[in-house]
Motif scaffolding. Structure first.
Motif, short mmCIF file in Angstrom:
data_model
loop_
_atom_site.label_atom_id
_atom_site.label_comp_id
_atom_site.label_asym_id
_atom_site.label_seq_id
_atom_site.Cartn_x
_atom_site.Cartn_y
_atom_site.Cartn_z
N UNK A 173 0.85 -1.16 0.05
CA UNK A 173 -0.01 0.21 0.03
C UNK A 173 0.73 1.15 0.15
N UNK A 174 0.62 2.19 -0.71
CA UNK A 174 1.15 3.41 -0.94
C UNK A 174 0.34 4.63 -0.06
N UNK A 175 -0.49 4.11 0.57
CA UNK A 175 -1.42 5.03 1.36
C UNK A 175 -0.62 5.85 2.41
N UNK A 176 -0.74 7.38 2.21
CA UNK A 176 0.29 8.26 3.02
C UNK A 176 1.52 8.15 2.92
N UNK A 177 2.10 7.74 1.61
CA UNK A 177 3.62 7.30 1.36
C UNK A 177 3.99 8.56 0.29
N UNK A 178 5.03 9.25 0.99
CA UNK A 178 5.56 10.46 0.22
C UNK A 178 6.98 10.16 0.20
N UNK A 179 7.72 10.21 -0.83
CA UNK A 179 9.02 9.92 -1.02
C UNK A 179 9.78 10.97 -1.96
N UNK A 180 10.99 11.52 -1.37
CA UNK A 180 11.43 12.61 -2.28
C UNK A 180 12.89 12.41 -2.78
N UNK A 181 13.56 11.19 -2.28
CA UNK A 181 14.91 10.98 -2.52
C UNK A 181 15.25 9.48 -2.40
N UNK A 182 16.19 9.01 -2.55
CA UNK A 182 16.81 7.52 -2.45
C UNK A 182 17.14 7.23 -0.87
N UNK A 183 17.71 8.27 -0.59
CA UNK A 183 18.48 7.99 0.95
C UNK A 183 17.59 8.14 2.15
N UNK A 184 16.78 9.07 2.07
CA UNK A 184 15.78 9.40 3.42
C UNK A 184 16.40 10.76 4.19
N UNK A 185 17.17 11.17 3.20
CA UNK A 185 17.62 12.58 3.73
C UNK A 185 16.57 13.79 3.63
N UNK A 186 15.73 13.62 2.90
CA UNK A 186 14.77 14.61 2.72
C UNK A 186 13.89 14.83 4.00
N UNK A 187 13.60 15.95 4.28
CA UNK A 187 12.83 16.05 5.65
C UNK A 187 11.54 16.09 5.24
N UNK A 188 11.08 15.98 3.93
CA UNK A 188 9.55 15.94 3.38
C UNK A 188 9.19 14.52 3.37
N UNK A 189 10.13 13.67 3.24
CA UNK A 189 9.67 12.43 3.05
C UNK A 189 8.63 11.75 4.08
N UNK A 190 7.75 11.05 4.01
CA UNK A 190 6.68 10.43 5.10
C UNK A 190 6.29 8.98 4.66
#
Length: 426
Positions: free
Chosen positions: A294-311
């Motif tokens: 499931x991608x519900x509530x999934x937000x990704x902006x980079x590959x490493x997880x350094x993004x502070x906007x990833x959820x």
């Protein structure tokens, strides 16, 4: 379980990712795996884990915002959940999603190639997305190229680097300006010895140039940047270790630069542009269409997880890890589990030098927990496996955001949760 913590199962059409031939299963093949069982009666051993976790997540060191879940890997029974579907900043746990997509699209045996080509009096070092390239590898490339030049009666050459495989690097959404270049370097397809510099391609070209000089070849002028020509002749190449080996190392040491390179190479492997956006799009397609995650509530902006906007919710991370235990998927995804740091092992990020699993509550789990760590300011995550007292593998994921406690104190509390799942902290 509250409705917010329930598993929202998505069954997407089993269309392949564009431009690729995927070996992974369709969402329909994954239906059994993604349909976690909620609300069932727990046996005494699992009930003890759940009861202890209900108490221990109230630890003030964990703050008030936590997403967590524990799953029995064999039965897919959810043993415990706490806002499991709530998406929080997962830090480096994002690498689990990146690794899953890379292994599925490219294949665990995939290797990256760095080439040297010759044309018009110029040797061009062509980047191929190998983040593990070493100066020794460049030395070998230079020797082969120099031997070829000398056999053709040439003793001087210009040197150019071609890093056109990736678009001009830009910071991902949510990256802090002070990340460059120590925390993560601008993403380029050419780098040597993992150097943390702003222009890794030019740096690699300069190392290559020096190696040519050491081989008795005169290099005319400075190293330049430009695309190799269609008529250029291949003179040397180096291939990396297999992707499975690279993924294992990336997860063990939490290498953000490798994760960002893999995200872009995965996008290319799927027939897209090598950008953050297209890499993330492929990750989402693989998770939902190939594995039914499931991608519900999934937000990704980079590959490493350094993004502070990833959820990402803890439930999603647990579902990703749970895939690696299925015999149908393990030939593709086993290096994810193999690469997880082991509690008490200083080869990874859960060793004594990191201050992990060294408290009276958690040190009993040394050697018994394998998990991916994640740390950003205001975010700590731990997702992995442990074999509980009943002899069955449990998948767990814990993410906390916003705790005001010291980072080491929050990590200690998180390690205690993992020890609780194991059962050694009874």
């Amino acid at each position: 379980m509250t409705p917010a913590a329930r598993r929202a199962v998505m069954f997407a059409a089993a269309a392949p990712v564009a431009g690729t031939i995927l070996t992974g299963p369709s969402a329909f093949a994954a239906e059994k795996d993604t349909a976690k069982t909620y609300g069932t009666t727990l046996d005494p051993a699992d009930q003890k884990i759940a009861d202890n976790l209900n108490t221990r997540v109230q630890d003030p060191r964990l703050g008030t915002t936590l997403s967590g879940v524990v799953i029995d890997s064999e039965s897919d029974k959810v043993i415990w959940g706490h806002d499991a579907a709530t998406a929080l900043m997962p830090a480096s746990n994002t690498k689990l999603a990146t690794a899953t997509a890379a292994l599925t699209v490219l294949g665990p045996d995939h290797k990256f190639t760095t080439k040297v080509v010759y044309g018009d009096g110029t040797l061009t070092l062509v980047g191929g997305g190998d983040r593990t390239l070493t100066s020794a590898d460049l030395d070998a490339l230079a020797k082969t190229a120099a031997d070829g030049l000398k056999s053709a009666g040439l003793t001087s050459v210009k040197v150019r680097i071609d890093d056109s495989l990736f678009p001009e690097p830009t910071a991902a959404t949510g990256w802090k300006p002070d990340y460059y270049p120590d925390t993560v370097a601008p993403v380029r397809p050419l780098v040597v010895d993992g150097h943390g510099v702003n222009d890794t391609s030019l740096d690699a070209g300069q190392v290559f140039s020096q190696r040519l000089t050491d081989q008795g070849i005169t290099v005319n002028g400075d190293v330049t940047r430009g695309a190799s020509g269609p008529g250029d002749v291949p003179v040397a190449q180096h291939t990396s270790a297999s992707l499975s080996t690279i993924v294992e190392h990336m997860l063990t040491v939490s290498d953000s630069n490798t994760a960002e390179t893999l995200l872009r190479m995965t996008a290319l492997g799927a027939g897209r542009q090598a950008t953050f956006e297209d890499g993330v799009a492929v990750v989402k397609e693989v998770l939902s269409q190939n594995y039914g995650v499931s991608l519900e509530n999934f937000q990704m902006h980079d590959g490493s997880g350094l993004s502070r906007d990833t959820r990402i919710p803890a439930q999603t991370l647990a579902d990703i890890l749970d895939l690696t235990t299925d015999p149908r998927y393990s030939p593709t995804l086993s290096s994810i589990k193999d690469g997880l740091p082991v509690a008490g092992d200083d080869n990874g990020t859960l060793g004594p030098s990191s201050g992990r699993f060294d408290t009276p509550d958690s040190k009993c789990a040394v050697g018994k927990v394998m998990a991916k760590t994640g740390t950003l300011t205001g975010a700590i995550a731990l997702s992995g496996f442990t074999k509980a007292e009943d002899g069955r593998w449990k998948v767990f994921s814990f993410i906390e955001n916003g705790s005001t406690a010291a980072t080491d104190d929050t990590r200690d509390a998180m390690d205690g949760l993992a020890a609780t799942v194991n059962g050694c902290w009874a």
